[in-house]
Design an enzyme around this catalytic site. Structure first.
Site, PDB file in Angstrom:
ATOM      1  N   PHE A  60       5.101 104.554  99.235  1.00 39.49           N
ATOM      2  CA  PHE A  60       4.243 105.454  99.859  1.00 39.49           C
ATOM      3  C   PHE A  60       4.284 106.978  98.894  1.00 39.49           C
ATOM      4  O   PHE A  60       5.033 106.915  97.931  1.00 39.49           O
ATOM      5  CB  PHE A  60       4.571 105.776 101.224  1.00 39.49           C
ATOM      6  CG  PHE A  60       5.927 106.335 101.456  1.00 39.49           C
ATOM      7  CD1 PHE A  60       6.172 107.568 101.776  1.00 39.49           C
ATOM      8  CD2 PHE A  60       7.126 105.347 101.629  1.00 39.49           C
ATOM      9  CE1 PHE A  60       7.317 108.086 102.005  1.00 39.49           C
ATOM     10  CE2 PHE A  60       8.342 105.882 101.856  1.00 39.49           C
ATOM     11  CZ  PHE A  60       8.556 107.262 102.064  1.00 39.49           C
ATOM     12  N   ASP A 105      14.813 115.674 102.497  1.00 37.67           N
ATOM     13  CA  ASP A 105      13.433 116.396 102.193  1.00 37.67           C
ATOM     14  C   ASP A 105      13.465 115.950 100.733  1.00 37.67           C
ATOM     15  O   ASP A 105      14.496 115.897  99.978  1.00 37.67           O
ATOM     16  CB  ASP A 105      13.553 117.971 102.229  1.00 37.67           C
ATOM     17  CG  ASP A 105      12.285 118.356 102.207  1.00 37.67           C
ATOM     18  OD1 ASP A 105      11.079 117.974 102.594  1.00 37.67           O
ATOM     19  OD2 ASP A 105      12.263 119.478 101.428  1.00 37.67           O
TER      20      ASP A 105
END
Length: 217
Positions: free
Chosen positions: A159, A76
């Site tokens: 990204f 994460d």
């Protein structure tokens, strides 16, 4: 680890992240076959309900390990902007309200700090990388990369928030780096390099420790 490759599962369906993680992990774990959850039927989507990067990474890794019966690796990550008190943080992927809308997330973040002068536009990319075994054993490691937030996106690579983040010591955004350059300095590359020895121990049947060791600048 000899003979047929040992298998691990990446607990993500994000194609950008899969490619990046494989690029980082393959040189570190050359004898390990890195699968994705798409190789398995009925692996549930895991809601990120924890309030820390480490908590969410462990949540996803444990769920996928339980569903597949194989060691699972998850992460994460997000961006923490100093003048926003560390936000977007764990909400980075859905900062504008819809999960994974990179363009909207970037637009909102830049609008929020539009009037902040350059010397106060510091922040960090943070990544927690976790491994979980089917028996519930798990460990997590963290990587962090400091830098500054630009006033406009630049670059077509990467990204997420890569187009607005210039790492310390660099003069280009992460989106203007090659994949190899990015992996060498990124939060995700650092987290998974820290996790790799733990993965080796886990696959060899040696005890692993859950402490949050880290690699950062």
């Amino acid at each position: 680890m000899t003979g047929s490759p040992t298998r691990v599962v990446l607990a993500t369906r994000n194609a950008h992240k899969v490619g990046e993680l494989r690029a980082v992990l393959t040189p570190l774990l050359p004898d390990v076959e890195v699968l994705t959850v798409d190789a398995f039927d009925d692996v549930p989507e895991v809601a990120e309900t924890e309030v820390t990067f480490a908590g969410n990474a462990l949540l996803k890794a444990r769920a996928v390990a339980a569903a597949t019966g194989l060691p699972a690796i998850a992460d994460d990550s997000g961006i923490a902007v100093d003048v926003l008190g560390g936000a977007p943080g764990i909400f980075s992927a859905r900062w504008a309200g819809r999960h994974g809308d990179d363009a909207a997330n970037l637009e909102l973040l830049l609008a929020q700090i539009a009037d902040v002068p350059a010397q106060h536009r510091g922040g960090a990319f943070v990544c927690a990388a976790a491994i979980a075994l089917p028996d519930g054993t798990s460990a997590v490691r963290e990587g962090r990369s400091r830098g500054t937030i630009t006033t406009a996106p630049a670059g077509g690579g990467g990204f997420g928030y890569d187009p607005v983040f210039v790492p310390e010591g660099a003069d280009r955004t992460l989106a203007e780096h090659t994949p190899e350059e990015k992996n060498a300095i990124s939060h995700r590359g650092r987290a998974f390099r820290a996790l790799a020895p733990v993965v080796v121990d886990a696959l060899a049947g040696r005890p692993i420790h859950g402490g949050s060791g880290s690699e950062q600048d």
